[in-house]
Each structure stands twice: as structure tokens, then as C-alpha cells.
Write a protein that holds these residues in place. Structure first.
Motif, PDB file in Angstrom:
ATOM      1  N   ARG A  90       0.829  -1.211   0.000  1.00  0.00           N
ATOM      2  CA  ARG A  90       0.000   0.000   0.000  1.00  0.00           C
ATOM      3  C   ARG A  90       0.863   1.260   0.000  1.00  0.00           C
ATOM      4  NH1 ARG A  90      -2.108   3.939  -0.500  1.00  0.00           N
ATOM      5  NH2 ARG A  90      -4.233   4.639  -0.012  1.00  0.00           N
ATOM      6  N   ARG A  91       1.995   1.218   0.687  1.00  0.00           N
ATOM      7  CA  ARG A  91       2.889   2.372   0.707  1.00  0.00           C
ATOM      8  C   ARG A  91       3.421   2.674  -0.686  1.00  0.00           C
ATOM      9  NH1 ARG A  91       7.703   3.863   0.072  1.00  0.00           N
ATOM     10  NH2 ARG A  91       8.447   1.766  -0.405  1.00  0.00           N
ATOM     11  N   ILE A  92       3.745   1.639  -1.442  1.00  0.00           N
ATOM     12  CA  ILE A  92       4.316   1.835  -2.773  1.00  0.00           C
ATOM     13  C   ILE A  92       3.353   2.581  -3.693  1.00  0.00           C
ATOM     14  CG2 ILE A  92       5.125   0.634  -4.854  1.00  0.00           C
ATOM     15  CD1 ILE A  92       6.204  -1.575  -3.025  1.00  0.00           C
ATOM     16  N   VAL A  93       2.052   2.313  -3.553  1.00  0.00           N
ATOM     17  CA  VAL A  93       1.076   2.923  -4.470  1.00  0.00           C
ATOM     18  C   VAL A  93       0.448   4.194  -3.907  1.00  0.00           C
ATOM     19  CG1 VAL A  93       0.575   0.680  -5.494  1.00  0.00           C
ATOM     20  CG2 VAL A  93      -0.891   1.537  -3.647  1.00  0.00           C
ATOM     21  N   GLU A  94       0.993   4.721  -2.821  1.00  0.00           N
ATOM     22  CA  GLU A  94       0.451   5.941  -2.231  1.00  0.00           C
ATOM     23  C   GLU A  94       0.406   7.061  -3.281  1.00  0.00           C
ATOM     24  OE1 GLU A  94      -1.341   8.343   0.362  1.00  0.00           O
ATOM     25  OE2 GLU A  94      -0.802   6.255   0.804  1.00  0.00           O
ATOM     26  N   GLY A  95      -0.752   7.695  -3.406  1.00  0.00           N
ATOM     27  CA  GLY A  95      -0.922   8.769  -4.365  1.00  0.00           C
ATOM     28  C   GLY A  95      -1.312   8.320  -5.760  1.00  0.00           C
ATOM     29  N   MET A  96      -1.394   7.004  -5.980  1.00  0.00           N
ATOM     30  CA  MET A  96      -1.730   6.490  -7.302  1.00  0.00           C
ATOM     31  C   MET A  96      -3.191   6.059  -7.415  1.00  0.00           C
ATOM     32  SD  MET A  96       1.649   4.117  -7.980  1.00  0.00           S
ATOM     33  CE  MET A  96       0.955   3.440  -9.502  1.00  0.00           C
ATOM     34  N   LEU A  97      -3.833   5.767  -6.294  1.00  0.00           N
ATOM     35  CA  LEU A  97      -5.182   5.204  -6.332  1.00  0.00           C
ATOM     36  C   LEU A  97      -6.239   6.276  -6.579  1.00  0.00           C
ATOM     37  CD1 LEU A  97      -4.995   2.721  -3.313  1.00  0.00           C
ATOM     38  CD2 LEU A  97      -4.506   2.286  -5.728  1.00  0.00           C
ATOM     39  N   ALA A  98      -7.311   5.869  -7.259  1.00  0.00           N
ATOM     40  CA  ALA A  98      -8.430   6.773  -7.524  1.00  0.00           C
ATOM     41  C   ALA A  98      -9.100   7.175  -6.211  1.00  0.00           C
ATOM     42  CB  ALA A  98      -9.436   6.096  -8.447  1.00  0.00           C
ATOM     43  N   GLU A  99      -9.710   8.345  -6.196  1.00  0.00           N
ATOM     44  CA  GLU A  99     -10.341   8.843  -4.976  1.00  0.00           C
ATOM     45  C   GLU A  99     -11.479   7.951  -4.502  1.00  0.00           C
ATOM     46  OE1 GLU A  99     -11.549  12.869  -5.345  1.00  0.00           O
ATOM     47  OE2 GLU A  99      -9.511  13.654  -5.624  1.00  0.00           O
ATOM     48  N   ASP A 100     -12.195   7.328  -5.437  1.00  0.00           N
ATOM     49  CA  ASP A 100     -13.347   6.513  -5.062  1.00  0.00           C
ATOM     50  C   ASP A 100     -13.029   5.027  -4.982  1.00  0.00           C
ATOM     51  OD1 ASP A 100     -12.891   6.210  -7.741  1.00  0.00           O
ATOM     52  OD2 ASP A 100     -15.017   6.264  -8.328  1.00  0.00           O
ATOM     53  N   VAL A 101     -11.750   4.677  -4.878  1.00  0.00           N
ATOM     54  CA  VAL A 101     -11.365   3.273  -4.846  1.00  0.00           C
ATOM     55  C   VAL A 101     -11.851   2.600  -3.560  1.00  0.00           C
ATOM     56  CG1 VAL A 101      -9.137   3.649  -3.714  1.00  0.00           C
ATOM     57  CG2 VAL A 101      -9.424   1.698  -5.246  1.00  0.00           C
ATOM     58  N   SER A 102     -12.230   1.344  -3.670  1.00  0.00           N
ATOM     59  CA  SER A 102     -12.559   0.527  -2.497  1.00  0.00           C
ATOM     60  C   SER A 102     -11.336  -0.312  -2.152  1.00  0.00           C
ATOM     61  CB  SER A 102     -13.747  -0.388  -2.787  1.00  0.00           C
ATOM     62  OG  SER A 102     -14.916   0.372  -3.040  1.00  0.00           O
ATOM     63  N   GLU A 103     -10.864  -0.213  -0.906  1.00  0.00           N
ATOM     64  CA  GLU A 103      -9.658  -0.922  -0.494  1.00  0.00           C
ATOM     65  C   GLU A 103     -10.009  -2.123   0.375  1.00  0.00           C
ATOM     66  OE1 GLU A 103      -6.345   1.418   0.858  1.00  0.00           O
ATOM     67  OE2 GLU A 103      -7.128   3.238  -0.082  1.00  0.00           O
TER      68      GLU A 103
END
Length: 243
Positions: free
Chosen positions: A44-57
Motif C-alpha cells: 500500500r505504501r508503494i502505491v500511495e498517491g496512485m489510487l483513484a479517490e473513489d477506490v474501495s480498499e
């Protein structure tokens, strides 16, 4: 029908992720990743700032890590139940949408996702996107070729017995020792017994923030982090013979 897309994230630096993995992650609406309880997780740290605002985690939290011996029946049972439950949940999600699963390094190389991969066969369409293995990031951090000519490269686990580590270290040219962490002292003793300690490097958090590259012989007796690899570079046997 959706797909389950496992994205290899590479050794830790987001810049070393493939273009294809980057594209899938940025477009994802459902993202799952492994982590230890109480931690954000390296993936999760690696993709910080890459995910869409409405993503479900979907954080997949290991029920146990180092609290129980990894070869005990309880450890095996707990992990099997954990992978069974998440394979079922991901398969259900993939009935209607794509799900991206994050995996450090390359998923097919000791990746935790492989435990899910085996359970998902015949239940969902699974796609795996290759990633640069963590060891490649580490030997680039040292700045020396890991193997040349006819060198034989051996990948070992620090969890092996000290006798086996010593034997295999003495019978190979280039060495990569993973799962060092709490096994650092044993690895160091084994390399010393095999006559390879002077050639060994310890790389902590390779390509990540806080990276450290040290000669293993210069490292004081201490613990090292989970993301640590020991390298012994090959000597270029065929090249030496030719010369």
C-alpha cells in the motif's frame, strides 16, 4: 465477469514499477493488498498517491506473522484458513468487477499471492503482471554485477538450517539470501564458515526510503528489518579461465 489482476510492484521504488502495472493500479476501483495487523503495509505504501479517490480498499491482514513458529501446525492452519477466506471473497467480487491485488516484487517469485492463485483456479479469471524482483533492486543498489560468465547463482532462504546454508554457500558462486530478518546472525555464521563473509553485502530496504547498503562483515550484532537481503557476488569463473 470481472478479473483478478495481480500487479507486481517491483522492489519498492514506485518508479521501478512496470507501465502496465501502473496503468492498472491507477484505473482500479477495487484494490486488495496484504499487510500485517496494525501496519499500513508495504504494498500500500508503494502505491500511495496512485489510487483513484473513489477506490474501495481491501486490506488482507495476516492472522499471524512471527508470533508462532512458521512450521507449526497452528501456523499452517491459520494461514490456510486466511487464504481460503480471501480467495472466496475475491472470487465473489470478480463475478461483477475487476479486482487489483498488489504484490511486492514479482508475484510468481515467492509472492504471497500464489497462495490465492492456487485457490482461485477455475473460480475466476486471473491475470498476473510481472514485477522486478526485490533482489534485482538490491544488487543494483550495490552497483556490482551479481553474476558473470558461467557463475552459478543460488537463491537461499535465511530460514534454512545453519548447516544447509553453510553447505550451499560453499558450493555456489553468486548468492542471494532472502528472509534474512531475524535470521541475520545465523546467516552471518554460515557465510563465515563457508569462507564467504568477506564478500557478503547486507541491503536493507533496497530502493525504498531508508535504504542501507553495508558490508556484512562491518555490521554489528543487531537485528535487521524484514525487507533485507544478503548478497554475495559471483566471480566470473569462465572469464577468469579465459584470461
Amino acid at each position: 465477469m470481472g478479473r483478478i489482476i495481480c500487479c507486481g510492484l517491483g522492489p519498492g521504488d514506485p518508479d521501478l514499477m512496470s507501465v502496465r502495472a501502473d496503468r492498472e493500479i491507477r484505473a482500479a476501483r477495487h484494490v486488495a493488498y496484504f499487510r500485517k495487523k496494525g501496519r499500513p503495509g508495504q504494498a500500500r505504501r508503494i502505491v500511495e498517491g496512485m489510487l483513484a479517490e473513489d477506490v474501495s480498499e481491501y486490506p488482507m491482514e495476516y492472522p499471524v506473522t512471527t508470533e508462532i513458529a512458521f512450521d507449526s501446525p497452528d501456523y499452517v492452519r491459520l494461514l490456510a484458513d486466511f487464504y481460503d477466506a480471501w480467495a472466496e471473497r475475491l472470487a465473489r467480487l470478480a463475478e461483477t468487477t475487476d479486482v487489483v491485488v498488489l504484490c511486492e516484487g514479482d508475484p510468481y517469485f515467492y509472492g504471497s499471492f500464489m497462495h490465492l492463485h492456487a485457490r482461485l483456479q477455475g473460480r475466476a479469471e486471473v491475470e498476473v503482471i510481472a514485477g522486478i524482483p526485490g533482489m534485482a533492486g538490491c544488487w543494483n543498489a550495490v552497483g556490482q554485477p551479481i553474476a558473470l560468465g558461467d557463475d552459478v547463482m543460488t537463491v537461499l532462504m535465511g530460514t534454512l538450517s545453519e548447516d544447509e546454508l553453510t553447505r550451499r554457500a560453499g558450493n555456489s558462486d553468486a548468492l542471494v539470501i532472502m528472509k534474512t530478518g531475524r535470521n541475520l546472525h545465523k546467516v552471518r555464521r554460515a557465510l563465515a564458515a563457508a569462507g564467504r563473509l568477506a564478500e557478503a553485502w547486507l541491503i536493507e530496504r533496497g530502493t525504498m526510503p531508508g535504504q542501507r547498503v553495508m558490508r556484512l562483515s562491518d555490521v554489528e550484532e543487531r537485528d535487521c528489518p524484514y525487507f533485507a537481503i544478503v548478497l554475495v557476488h559471483g566471480r566470473g569463473r569462465a572469464m577468469e579461465t579465459a584470461e
